[in-house]
Design an enzyme around this catalytic site. Sequence first.
Site, mmCIF file in Angstrom:
data_model
loop_
_atom_site.group_PDB
_atom_site.id
_atom_site.type_symbol
_atom_site.label_atom_id
_atom_site.label_comp_id
_atom_site.label_asym_id
_atom_site.label_seq_id
_atom_site.Cartn_x
_atom_site.Cartn_y
_atom_site.Cartn_z
ATOM 1 N N LYS A 24 -15.331 1.406 52.762
ATOM 2 C CA LYS A 24 -15.082 0.158 52.033
ATOM 3 C C LYS A 24 -16.131 -0.869 52.432
ATOM 4 C CE LYS A 24 -10.570 -1.202 50.941
ATOM 5 N NZ LYS A 24 -9.202 -1.553 51.392
HETATM 6 C C1 E4P Z 1 -7.318 -2.887 48.909
HETATM 7 O O1 E4P Z 1 -7.730 -1.773 49.158
HETATM 8 C C2 E4P Z 1 -6.708 -3.785 49.904
HETATM 9 O O2 E4P Z 1 -6.374 -3.076 51.064
HETATM 10 C C3 E4P Z 1 -5.426 -4.420 49.448
HETATM 11 O O3 E4P Z 1 -4.961 -3.978 48.209
HETATM 12 C C4 E4P Z 1 -5.301 -5.867 49.755
HETATM 13 O O4 E4P Z 1 -4.072 -6.322 49.306
HETATM 14 P P1 E4P Z 1 -3.332 -7.607 49.857
HETATM 15 O O5 E4P Z 1 -3.685 -8.738 48.965
HETATM 16 O O6 E4P Z 1 -1.889 -7.240 49.769
HETATM 17 O O7 E4P Z 1 -3.775 -7.800 51.275
#
Ligand code: E4P
Length: 218
Positions: free
Chosen positions: A85
């Site tokens: 990522k």
């Molecule tokens: C994406 O891969 C992120 O880990 C995630 O969806 C972030 O979501 P949040 O807004 O619940 O932290």
Amino acid sequence: MALIFVDTANLDEIREAAAWGVLDGVTTNPTLMFKAGTANRKEQTLKIVDIVQGSVSAEVISTDAPGMIEEAREILSWSDHVYVKIPTIPEGLKAMREISSWPNGRINATLIFSANQAFLAAKAGASYASIFLGRLDDAGLDGMEVVRQTRQVFDNYGFGCAVLAASIRNTVHVTQALLAGADILTMPFPVLKTMMHSPFTDIGLQRFLDDWAKISAK
Ligand code: E4P
């Protein structure tokens, strides 16, 4: 086919979701590692890979391109299931461009809040564009519109990058993201659980069982 990922680094949740037989992968991030109580990103990621045998995303911590590239080289070497990522910032784009030229350059472009960012990530060679739709909704904006726009942009120009609906908050988001044409949905485990629940199913099943018990007692 739309893929279902869970957005967690909690092994118990991942085990339970995997046991249902519909789980395609897992996304993690530093906050989710913190919630799972571990700073050992490699060990936790490999434990997750062992459970799901599907796509597992692990995030870099560096914010400069050389640092991201170095981390990505290590993260991608852990397993063929792992996606790295990379935050969708200018340094991230530089890193994506380089990483995507590697034979194992599997990139999940993260922290995307507009179709323009998704477009740039796709151009830089990302495999997934993670749109944080829930955080947009939290801010009073329309997160799903960004998913729809990104779908249209990728289709217009034939980008192979997957539209990943992330930061999903509820089951309505799930249905809407599917209708918007998202390729992948990553959701917290409680949302996945709620997807399966309807009181009408429970009531209907109970009625079938009661009627069967009555007739077979005759
Ligand atoms: C994406 O891969 C992120 O880990 C995630 O969806 C972030 O979501 P949040 O807004 O619940 O932290």
